[in-house]
Design a protein around this motif. Structure first.
Motif, PDB file in Angstrom:
ATOM      1  N   ILE A   1      -7.455   6.080   4.778  1.00  0.00           N
ATOM      2  CA  ILE A   1      -6.603   6.214   3.588  1.00  0.00           C
ATOM      3  C   ILE A   1      -7.504   6.509   2.390  1.00  0.00           C
ATOM      4  O   ILE A   1      -8.366   5.703   2.038  1.00  0.00           O
ATOM      5  CB  ILE A   1      -5.791   4.925   3.344  1.00  0.00           C
ATOM      6  N   HIS A   2      -7.317   7.698   1.799  1.00  0.00           N
ATOM      7  CA  HIS A   2      -8.181   8.109   0.686  1.00  0.00           C
ATOM      8  C   HIS A   2      -7.446   8.184  -0.642  1.00  0.00           C
ATOM      9  O   HIS A   2      -8.058   8.201  -1.700  1.00  0.00           O
ATOM     10  CB  HIS A   2      -8.860   9.440   1.012  1.00  0.00           C
ATOM     11  N   ASN A   3      -6.104   8.267  -0.563  1.00  0.00           N
ATOM     12  CA  ASN A   3      -5.289   8.295  -1.775  1.00  0.00           C
ATOM     13  C   ASN A   3      -4.157   7.279  -1.638  1.00  0.00           C
ATOM     14  O   ASN A   3      -3.322   7.406  -0.738  1.00  0.00           O
ATOM     15  CB  ASN A   3      -4.691   9.686  -1.987  1.00  0.00           C
ATOM     16  N   ALA A   4      -4.139   6.292  -2.530  1.00  0.00           N
ATOM     17  CA  ALA A   4      -3.084   5.274  -2.432  1.00  0.00           C
ATOM     18  C   ALA A   4      -3.046   4.417  -3.688  1.00  0.00           C
ATOM     19  O   ALA A   4      -4.034   4.294  -4.407  1.00  0.00           O
ATOM     20  CB  ALA A   4      -3.318   4.380  -1.215  1.00  0.00           C
ATOM     21  N   ARG A   5      -1.849   3.860  -3.944  1.00  0.00           N
ATOM     22  CA  ARG A   5      -1.716   2.823  -4.967  1.00  0.00           C
ATOM     23  C   ARG A   5      -1.586   1.507  -4.224  1.00  0.00           C
ATOM     24  O   ARG A   5      -0.712   1.357  -3.377  1.00  0.00           O
ATOM     25  CB  ARG A   5      -0.443   3.064  -5.781  1.00  0.00           C
ATOM     26  N   VAL A   6      -2.476   0.566  -4.549  1.00  0.00           N
ATOM     27  CA  VAL A   6      -2.446  -0.720  -3.858  1.00  0.00           C
ATOM     28  C   VAL A   6      -2.070  -1.809  -4.863  1.00  0.00           C
ATOM     29  O   VAL A   6      -2.686  -1.926  -5.915  1.00  0.00           O
ATOM     30  CB  VAL A   6      -3.832  -1.055  -3.254  1.00  0.00           C
ATOM     31  N   ILE A   7      -1.025  -2.544  -4.541  1.00  0.00           N
ATOM     32  CA  ILE A   7      -0.631  -3.666  -5.395  1.00  0.00           C
ATOM     33  C   ILE A   7      -0.902  -4.954  -4.626  1.00  0.00           C
ATOM     34  O   ILE A   7      -0.384  -5.162  -3.528  1.00  0.00           O
ATOM     35  CB  ILE A   7       0.853  -3.584  -5.786  1.00  0.00           C
ATOM     36  N   VAL A   8      -1.766  -5.789  -5.188  1.00  0.00           N
ATOM     37  CA  VAL A   8      -2.149  -7.034  -4.514  1.00  0.00           C
ATOM     38  C   VAL A   8      -1.558  -8.210  -5.283  1.00  0.00           C
ATOM     39  O   VAL A   8      -1.818  -8.370  -6.467  1.00  0.00           O
ATOM     40  CB  VAL A   8      -3.686  -7.192  -4.466  1.00  0.00           C
TER      41      VAL A   8
ATOM     42  N   ILE B   1     -12.455  -0.566   2.693  1.00  0.00           N
ATOM     43  CA  ILE B   1     -11.724  -0.865   3.939  1.00  0.00           C
ATOM     44  C   ILE B   1     -10.612   0.160   4.153  1.00  0.00           C
ATOM     45  O   ILE B   1     -10.401   0.646   5.266  1.00  0.00           O
ATOM     46  CB  ILE B   1     -11.177  -2.317   3.933  1.00  0.00           C
ATOM     47  N   LEU B   2      -9.908   0.513   3.076  1.00  0.00           N
ATOM     48  CA  LEU B   2      -8.850   1.523   3.204  1.00  0.00           C
ATOM     49  C   LEU B   2      -9.409   2.843   3.738  1.00  0.00           C
ATOM     50  O   LEU B   2      -8.820   3.479   4.602  1.00  0.00           O
ATOM     51  CB  LEU B   2      -8.155   1.754   1.852  1.00  0.00           C
ATOM     52  N   ARG B   3     -10.583   3.223   3.225  1.00  0.00           N
ATOM     53  CA  ARG B   3     -11.185   4.490   3.667  1.00  0.00           C
ATOM     54  C   ARG B   3     -11.543   4.438   5.153  1.00  0.00           C
ATOM     55  O   ARG B   3     -11.381   5.428   5.866  1.00  0.00           O
ATOM     56  CB  ARG B   3     -12.424   4.815   2.830  1.00  0.00           C
ATOM     57  N   VAL B   4     -12.008   3.272   5.603  1.00  0.00           N
ATOM     58  CA  VAL B   4     -12.311   3.113   7.029  1.00  0.00           C
ATOM     59  C   VAL B   4     -11.064   3.401   7.868  1.00  0.00           C
ATOM     60  O   VAL B   4     -11.128   3.955   8.952  1.00  0.00           O
ATOM     61  CB  VAL B   4     -12.853   1.691   7.323  1.00  0.00           C
ATOM     62  N   TYR B   5      -9.903   3.019   7.319  1.00  0.00           N
ATOM     63  CA  TYR B   5      -8.647   3.263   8.033  1.00  0.00           C
ATOM     64  C   TYR B   5      -8.028   4.623   7.679  1.00  0.00           C
ATOM     65  O   TYR B   5      -6.844   4.858   7.901  1.00  0.00           O
ATOM     66  CB  TYR B   5      -7.660   2.113   7.795  1.00  0.00           C
TER      67      TYR B   5
ATOM     68  N   ILE C   1       0.866  -1.182   0.000  1.00  0.00           N
ATOM     69  CA  ILE C   1       0.000   0.000   0.000  1.00  0.00           C
ATOM     70  C   ILE C   1       0.897   1.224   0.000  1.00  0.00           C
ATOM     71  O   ILE C   1       1.620   1.468   0.959  1.00  0.00           O
ATOM     72  CB  ILE C   1      -0.926   0.019   1.228  1.00  0.00           C
ATOM     73  N   GLU C   2       0.871   1.951  -1.112  1.00  0.00           N
ATOM     74  CA  GLU C   2       1.733   3.115  -1.246  1.00  0.00           C
ATOM     75  C   GLU C   2       0.844   4.346  -1.176  1.00  0.00           C
ATOM     76  O   GLU C   2       0.043   4.586  -2.081  1.00  0.00           O
ATOM     77  CB  GLU C   2       2.400   3.026  -2.620  1.00  0.00           C
ATOM     78  N   LYS C   3       0.969   5.108  -0.096  1.00  0.00           N
ATOM     79  CA  LYS C   3       0.100   6.276   0.051  1.00  0.00           C
ATOM     80  C   LYS C   3       0.529   7.380  -0.917  1.00  0.00           C
ATOM     81  O   LYS C   3       1.718   7.601  -1.112  1.00  0.00           O
ATOM     82  CB  LYS C   3       0.139   6.791   1.488  1.00  0.00           C
TER      83      LYS C   3
ATOM     84  N   GLU D   1     -10.150  -9.933   6.155  1.00  0.00           N
ATOM     85  CA  GLU D   1      -9.497 -10.012   7.457  1.00  0.00           C
ATOM     86  C   GLU D   1      -7.981  -9.795   7.337  1.00  0.00           C
ATOM     87  O   GLU D   1      -7.375  -9.088   8.139  1.00  0.00           O
ATOM     88  CB  GLU D   1      -9.761 -11.399   8.048  1.00  0.00           C
ATOM     89  N   GLN D   2      -7.389 -10.388   6.292  1.00  0.00           N
ATOM     90  CA  GLN D   2      -5.939 -10.207   6.084  1.00  0.00           C
ATOM     91  C   GLN D   2      -5.604  -8.760   5.749  1.00  0.00           C
ATOM     92  O   GLN D   2      -4.580  -8.239   6.188  1.00  0.00           O
ATOM     93  CB  GLN D   2      -5.457 -11.119   4.952  1.00  0.00           C
ATOM     94  N   LEU D   3      -6.480  -8.108   4.980  1.00  0.00           N
ATOM     95  CA  LEU D   3      -6.246  -6.701   4.645  1.00  0.00           C
ATOM     96  C   LEU D   3      -6.292  -5.847   5.907  1.00  0.00           C
ATOM     97  O   LEU D   3      -5.454  -4.960   6.115  1.00  0.00           O
ATOM     98  CB  LEU D   3      -7.297  -6.223   3.630  1.00  0.00           C
ATOM     99  N   ILE D   4      -7.258  -6.137   6.764  1.00  0.00           N
ATOM    100  CA  ILE D   4      -7.375  -5.396   8.027  1.00  0.00           C
ATOM    101  C   ILE D   4      -6.133  -5.635   8.891  1.00  0.00           C
ATOM    102  O   ILE D   4      -5.616  -4.717   9.529  1.00  0.00           O
ATOM    103  CB  ILE D   4      -8.688  -5.780   8.755  1.00  0.00           C
ATOM    104  N   ASP D   5      -5.621  -6.866   8.879  1.00  0.00           N
ATOM    105  CA  ASP D   5      -4.370  -7.168   9.599  1.00  0.00           C
ATOM    106  C   ASP D   5      -3.253  -6.210   9.198  1.00  0.00           C
ATOM    107  O   ASP D   5      -2.516  -5.703  10.034  1.00  0.00           O
ATOM    108  CB  ASP D   5      -3.903  -8.596   9.286  1.00  0.00           C
ATOM    109  N   VAL D   6      -3.124  -5.996   7.890  1.00  0.00           N
ATOM    110  CA  VAL D   6      -2.055  -5.124   7.394  1.00  0.00           C
ATOM    111  C   VAL D   6      -2.310  -3.686   7.850  1.00  0.00           C
ATOM    112  O   VAL D   6      -1.407  -3.007   8.336  1.00  0.00           O
ATOM    113  CB  VAL D   6      -1.972  -5.177   5.848  1.00  0.00           C
ATOM    114  N   LEU D   7      -3.551  -3.236   7.740  1.00  0.00           N
ATOM    115  CA  LEU D   7      -3.873  -1.847   8.066  1.00  0.00           C
ATOM    116  C   LEU D   7      -3.810  -1.574   9.569  1.00  0.00           C
ATOM    117  O   LEU D   7      -3.419  -0.495   9.994  1.00  0.00           O
ATOM    118  CB  LEU D   7      -5.270  -1.494   7.526  1.00  0.00           C
ATOM    119  N   ALA D   8      -4.178  -2.552  10.365  1.00  0.00           N
ATOM    120  CA  ALA D   8      -4.206  -2.353  11.814  1.00  0.00           C
ATOM    121  C   ALA D   8      -2.795  -2.296  12.402  1.00  0.00           C
ATOM    122  O   ALA D   8      -2.591  -1.765  13.491  1.00  0.00           O
ATOM    123  CB  ALA D   8      -5.017  -3.456  12.481  1.00  0.00           C
ATOM    124  N   GLU D   9      -1.831  -2.836  11.669  1.00  0.00           N
ATOM    125  CA  GLU D   9      -0.409  -2.720  12.034  1.00  0.00           C
ATOM    126  C   GLU D   9      -0.045  -3.222  13.426  1.00  0.00           C
ATOM    127  O   GLU D   9       1.013  -2.907  13.934  1.00  0.00           O
ATOM    128  CB  GLU D   9       0.075  -1.261  11.912  1.00  0.00           C
TER     129      GLU D   9
END
Ligand SMILES: Nc1nc2c(ncn2[C@@H]2O[C@H](COP(=O)(O)OP(=O)(O)OP(=O)(O)O)[C@@H](O)[C@H]2O)c(=O)[nH]1
Ligand SMILES: [Mg+2]
Length: 294
Positions: free
Chosen positions: A140-147, A134-138, A107-109, A154-162
């Motif tokens: 983050i409104h501007n980002a490049r996401v590479i999956v 989910i990003l907006r909940v955390y 996730i590159e802001k 749940e895994q995405l939330i894991d990454v965001l919750a840090e």
């Protein structure tokens, strides 16, 4: 109880209290296991019960010790092998992921442009719009996401919750002195994870367990070589895989790093023998290392 303290005492020099009733161990009891030249600290924790992660029993504080561990031993009673799922669940509830890898995601802001999602694999478990939501909940409104992996929400939330940590585990089945081989085979069929069958009390398979712990921790051997001398192949310095020259220096002497000028390395981690490297160079198994001081 499953026999955690009995096992700690068997593996190390510790004398943790043992009793036939439950909840004998109320705090974390440390012991040191020496094996093949490595000193491995083992911590005996109070038993984990259902609801521990929400504060039942000694709960959260105990569980969080596992967060800083390099390896978790899940100890099961031969008559209650299904407890392993509960142990993993309770650890999972406070953000400790057992035997899982962090998802392959970047996730590159950015400062503007909204959220763009570049999925390099077909996403079946989550949609692109869900990722954005989910990003907006955390926040983050501007980002490049590479999956690069088909991940779950749940895994995405894991990454965001840090606040997630990933630890590996070994499952140990204790008290096998009370059953026969046929019973152990049945246990193996009924639970999917592999385990090491032992008896802490009757000292069965303890050496095999030590060996398994040692292997799982991925140690490497570093041969120290004095300047203009011969490498010490007899007593390698044992350190974790991925250790840097600095970490090895810290093991030898606390003040070495202040006197450090450069190091010379022979072996797999360098392009040619005797290559000069700095403190942050990562060593590999069986490297020869010379530290040159000021
Ligand atoms: N038969 C048999 N009994 C064992 C074995 N290991 C431990 N025990 C017995 O199991 C009981 C509990 O052992 P502990 O080591 O105190 O168990 P614990 O997991 O530390 O218990 P808590 O600290 O209360 O969570 C004691 O009576 C031990 O003697 C084993 O391998 N075989
Ligand atoms: Mg105990």
């Amino acid at each position: 109880s499953v026999g955690k303290s009995t096992l700690l005492n068997r593996l190390t020099n510790a004398k943790s209290k043992i009793a036939a009733y439950q909840f004998t161990t109320l705090t974390v009891v440390p012991g040191m296991m020496e094996y093949r030249g490595a000193k491995i600290q083992i911590l005996d924790l109070p038993g984990i019960i259902e609801g521990a992660s929400s504060g039942k029993g000694l709960g959260k504080r105990v569980l969080s010790v596992a967060r800083n561990a390099d390896l978790v031993l899940l100890i099961l009673d031969v008559f209650n092998p299904h407890h392993s799922a509960l142990l993993k669940k309770e650890l999972g509830n406070i953000g400790i992921r057992v035997d899982e890898k962090p998802p392959d995601l970047v996730i590159e802001k950015t400062s503007s442009g909204g959220i763009s999602v570049n999925a390099q694999v077909k996403l079946k478990k989550i949609s692109e719009s869900m990722i954005k939501d989910i990003l907006r909940v955390y926040g983050i409104h501007n980002a490049r996401v590479i999956v690069r992996e088909d991940l779950t929400d749940e895994q995405l939330i894991d990454v965001l919750a840090e606040n997630r940590t990933y630890v590996s585990s070994l499952t140990v089945l204790n008290k096998i002195d009370l059953v026969n081989q046929g019973f152990i085979n049945e246990v193996q069929d009924s639970i999917k994870t592999d385990f090491i069958p032992i008896s802490a009390d009757a000292t069965i398979n303890i050496e095999a367990l030590k060996e398994a712990i040692f292997n799982k921790l991925n140690f490497i051997r570093i041969y120290m070589r004095p300047r203009n001398g011969e490498p010490d192949y007899k007593e390698p310095l044992i350190t974790r895989n991925g250790s840097t020259v600095l970490e090895v220096c810290n093991k030898i002497h606390r003040n070495i790093k202040d006197e450090f000028r450069y190091a010379m390395v022979w072996g797999k981690s360098v392009k040619f023998g005797g290559q000069k490297v700095g403190m942050n160079h990562r060593l590999l198994d069986e490297d020869v290392l010379t530290i040159v001081k000021k």
